[in-house]
Design a protein around this motif. Sequence first.
Motif, PDB file in Angstrom:
ATOM      1  N   PHE A  43       0.835  -1.125  -0.023  1.00 10.00           N
ATOM      2  CA  PHE A  43       0.055   0.016   0.053  1.00 10.00           C
ATOM      3  C   PHE A  43       0.957   1.092   0.075  1.00 10.00           C
ATOM      4  O   PHE A  43       0.614   2.120  -0.747  1.00 10.00           O
ATOM      5  CB  PHE A  43      -1.142   0.024   1.312  1.00 10.00           C
ATOM      6  CG  PHE A  43      -1.942   0.854   1.309  1.00 10.00           C
ATOM      7  CD1 PHE A  43      -3.044   0.913   0.490  1.00 10.00           C
ATOM      8  CD2 PHE A  43      -1.763   2.176   1.916  1.00 10.00           C
ATOM      9  CE1 PHE A  43      -4.132   1.837   0.492  1.00 10.00           C
ATOM     10  CE2 PHE A  43      -2.804   3.174   1.859  1.00 10.00           C
ATOM     11  CZ  PHE A  43      -3.785   3.166   1.201  1.00 10.00           C
ATOM     12  N   GLU A  47      -0.064   2.168  -3.343  1.00 12.16           N
ATOM     13  CA  GLU A  47      -1.477   2.551  -3.087  1.00 12.16           C
ATOM     14  C   GLU A  47      -2.542   1.444  -3.117  1.00 12.16           C
ATOM     15  O   GLU A  47      -3.644   1.869  -3.515  1.00 12.16           O
ATOM     16  CB  GLU A  47      -1.884   3.887  -3.809  1.00 12.16           C
ATOM     17  CG  GLU A  47      -1.040   5.122  -3.570  1.00 12.16           C
ATOM     18  CD  GLU A  47      -1.112   6.308  -4.240  1.00 12.16           C
ATOM     19  OE1 GLU A  47      -1.909   6.069  -5.256  1.00 12.16           O
ATOM     20  OE2 GLU A  47      -0.750   7.282  -3.922  1.00 12.16           O
ATOM     21  N   THR A  48      -2.007   0.278  -3.110  1.00 10.18           N
ATOM     22  CA  THR A  48      -3.018  -0.658  -3.006  1.00 10.18           C
ATOM     23  C   THR A  48      -2.506  -1.918  -2.330  1.00 10.18           C
ATOM     24  O   THR A  48      -1.194  -2.021  -2.510  1.00 10.18           O
ATOM     25  CB  THR A  48      -3.496  -1.204  -4.548  1.00 10.18           C
ATOM     26  OG1 THR A  48      -4.324  -2.456  -4.444  1.00 10.18           O
ATOM     27  CG2 THR A  48      -2.188  -1.562  -5.367  1.00 10.18           C
ATOM     28  N   PRO A  49      -3.149  -2.688  -1.449  1.00  6.93           N
ATOM     29  CA  PRO A  49      -2.546  -3.534  -0.676  1.00  6.93           C
ATOM     30  C   PRO A  49      -2.325  -4.916  -1.393  1.00  6.93           C
ATOM     31  O   PRO A  49      -1.644  -5.790  -0.980  1.00  6.93           O
ATOM     32  CB  PRO A  49      -3.585  -3.974   0.472  1.00  6.93           C
ATOM     33  CG  PRO A  49      -4.954  -3.616  -0.195  1.00  6.93           C
ATOM     34  CD  PRO A  49      -4.424  -2.523  -0.943  1.00  6.93           C
ATOM     35  N   LEU A  50      -2.932  -4.995  -2.732  1.00 13.05           N
ATOM     36  CA  LEU A  50      -2.694  -6.172  -3.400  1.00 13.05           C
ATOM     37  C   LEU A  50      -2.422  -5.695  -4.948  1.00 13.05           C
ATOM     38  O   LEU A  50      -3.656  -5.721  -5.994  1.00 13.05           O
ATOM     39  CB  LEU A  50      -3.812  -7.062  -3.323  1.00 13.05           C
ATOM     40  CG  LEU A  50      -3.678  -8.558  -3.723  1.00 13.05           C
ATOM     41  CD1 LEU A  50      -2.503  -9.189  -3.032  1.00 13.05           C
ATOM     42  CD2 LEU A  50      -5.045  -9.293  -3.545  1.00 13.05           C
ATOM     43  N   PRO A  51      -1.467  -5.359  -5.317  1.00  9.33           N
ATOM     44  CA  PRO A  51      -1.039  -4.867  -6.689  1.00  9.33           C
ATOM     45  C   PRO A  51      -1.282  -6.084  -7.784  1.00  9.33           C
ATOM     46  O   PRO A  51      -1.008  -7.004  -7.544  1.00  9.33           O
ATOM     47  CB  PRO A  51       0.497  -4.442  -6.549  1.00  9.33           C
ATOM     48  CG  PRO A  51       0.907  -4.521  -5.267  1.00  9.33           C
ATOM     49  CD  PRO A  51      -0.131  -5.355  -4.403  1.00  9.33           C
ATOM     50  N   ASP A  52      -1.391  -5.298  -9.100  1.00  8.51           N
ATOM     51  CA  ASP A  52      -1.701  -5.931 -10.027  1.00  8.51           C
ATOM     52  C   ASP A  52      -0.499  -7.153 -10.392  1.00  8.51           C
ATOM     53  O   ASP A  52      -0.588  -8.072 -10.865  1.00  8.51           O
ATOM     54  CB  ASP A  52      -1.986  -5.470 -11.206  1.00  8.51           C
ATOM     55  CG  ASP A  52      -3.426  -4.659 -11.191  1.00  8.51           C
ATOM     56  OD1 ASP A  52      -4.200  -5.204 -10.567  1.00  8.51           O
ATOM     57  OD2 ASP A  52      -3.733  -3.805 -12.012  1.00  8.51           O
ATOM     58  N   THR A  71      -3.284  -6.050   7.438  1.00 11.28           N
ATOM     59  CA  THR A  71      -4.520  -5.672   6.977  1.00 11.28           C
ATOM     60  C   THR A  71      -4.636  -4.134   6.788  1.00 11.28           C
ATOM     61  O   THR A  71      -5.053  -3.564   7.866  1.00 11.28           O
ATOM     62  CB  THR A  71      -5.767  -6.484   7.150  1.00 11.28           C
ATOM     63  OG1 THR A  71      -5.649  -7.849   6.831  1.00 11.28           O
ATOM     64  CG2 THR A  71      -6.913  -6.106   6.411  1.00 11.28           C
ATOM     65  N   THR A  75      -9.624   0.261   2.937  1.00 11.74           N
ATOM     66  CA  THR A  75      -9.416  -0.134   1.401  1.00 11.74           C
ATOM     67  C   THR A  75     -10.212  -0.887   0.592  1.00 11.74           C
ATOM     68  O   THR A  75     -10.153  -1.103  -0.543  1.00 11.74           O
ATOM     69  CB  THR A  75      -8.059  -0.861   1.307  1.00 11.74           C
ATOM     70  OG1 THR A  75      -8.004  -2.184   2.077  1.00 11.74           O
ATOM     71  CG2 THR A  75      -6.731   0.016   1.934  1.00 11.74           C
ATOM     72  N   PHE A  77     -10.591  -4.078   1.259  1.00 12.87           N
ATOM     73  CA  PHE A  77     -10.252  -5.493   1.707  1.00 12.87           C
ATOM     74  C   PHE A  77     -10.448  -6.087   2.807  1.00 12.87           C
ATOM     75  O   PHE A  77      -9.924  -5.283   3.992  1.00 12.87           O
ATOM     76  CB  PHE A  77      -8.476  -5.778   1.347  1.00 12.87           C
ATOM     77  CG  PHE A  77      -8.238  -5.790  -0.407  1.00 12.87           C
ATOM     78  CD1 PHE A  77      -8.134  -4.831  -0.892  1.00 12.87           C
ATOM     79  CD2 PHE A  77      -8.278  -6.981  -0.676  1.00 12.87           C
ATOM     80  CE1 PHE A  77      -7.690  -4.619  -2.307  1.00 12.87           C
ATOM     81  CE2 PHE A  77      -7.737  -7.055  -2.134  1.00 12.87           C
ATOM     82  CZ  PHE A  77      -7.431  -6.133  -2.881  1.00 12.87           C
ATOM     83  N   ILE A  80      -6.286  -9.692   2.915  1.00 12.22           N
ATOM     84  CA  ILE A  80      -5.481 -10.026   1.754  1.00 12.22           C
ATOM     85  C   ILE A  80      -5.592 -11.648   1.670  1.00 12.22           C
ATOM     86  O   ILE A  80      -5.611 -12.186   0.652  1.00 12.22           O
ATOM     87  CB  ILE A  80      -4.231  -9.405   1.969  1.00 12.22           C
ATOM     88  CG1 ILE A  80      -4.427  -7.828   1.774  1.00 12.22           C
ATOM     89  CG2 ILE A  80      -3.534  -9.800   0.502  1.00 12.22           C
ATOM     90  CD1 ILE A  80      -3.226  -7.056   2.389  1.00 12.22           C
TER      91      ILE A  80
END
Length: 336
Positions: A43, A47-52, A71, A75, A77, A80
């Motif tokens: 994050f 800026e995301t806890p689970l990037p692409d 966690t 967000t 989620f 995760i």
Amino acid sequence: MHKVTLIKGDGIGPSIMDEAVKVIDASGAKIEWEEAYAGMSAFEKFETPLPDDTMISFDKTRVAFKGPLTTVVGTGFRSINVALRQKYELYANVRPAKSWEGVKTRYDDVDIVIVRENTEGLYSGLEHYLTSKKDIAESLAVVTRSGSQRVIEYAFKYARDNNRKKVTVCHKANILKYTQGIFLDVARETAARYPDIQFDEKIVDAACMHMVMNPQQFDVVVTTNMFGDILSDLTAGLVGGLGLIPGANIGDDAALFEAVHGSAPDITGKNLANPAAVIMAGVMMLNHLGEFDAAKRIKTAIEKVVNEGRYVTPDLNPQSKVGTKEMGDAIVGAMA
């Protein structure tokens, strides 16, 4: 060469994962690590806890080795871990709890494997408020015959493949007659196809009592999602705590291996974290990949170090001044 997605995680994650990678690399296992990010560290970077990119890596390797995650609040989620389990249909959560000679506990000969359904039940996330005042809430426990069948079948196959003698199904079908009833019915049907494996069924609250009074009566335990979450922590307490418990999340074509404890922000950066659980998760991963010799070398080495009790972290020996890195070095040395 096996490609593995490496997620070091948050808090103590990077420090214990570095030791696990060091030990696995020293074992002779043919692993090519592909580092990716998830949790708070992701994050902060993306800026995301689970990037692409993390999902792309896991899509490609189909095997992930993961440290503990924090966690991120707000967000979207819930967890995760839950997101990964559901996306990749990692339906069997496997947590072995075995006594260690060098760890003083109430029992000396516990050897229990919890197989927990990982994608359904009360953790399906189907909950909502029934009133505008938000004073009544409802959660739906989803249990399907197909979901029950695959995890129970896995438990019996695990027992047979690992020379286990008995499978116990833990349930609450006496009260929850439909959802738990399906799970119990499938367990009985599956047991009939495995006449070489002893079958037992216990109501979950009674199982907790029996597990504390006489844990030696349990071997492989299969149960629904929330009950498995609770029972696996109970078995961890019987053998010395979550710092010694590895976890595997198994699907038909993907698998994720992890320590089951948290990110412990209070000891982050202090060289105090016990790497045993995640190293043992690495042993499970190597066995999954067919690297049996390397897995055996690591398992023998870590048992030697923990049972001797000299080069272990203070949670295992309060008199010890040894840190995370030094314990990892000792395990590498024991392999030599």
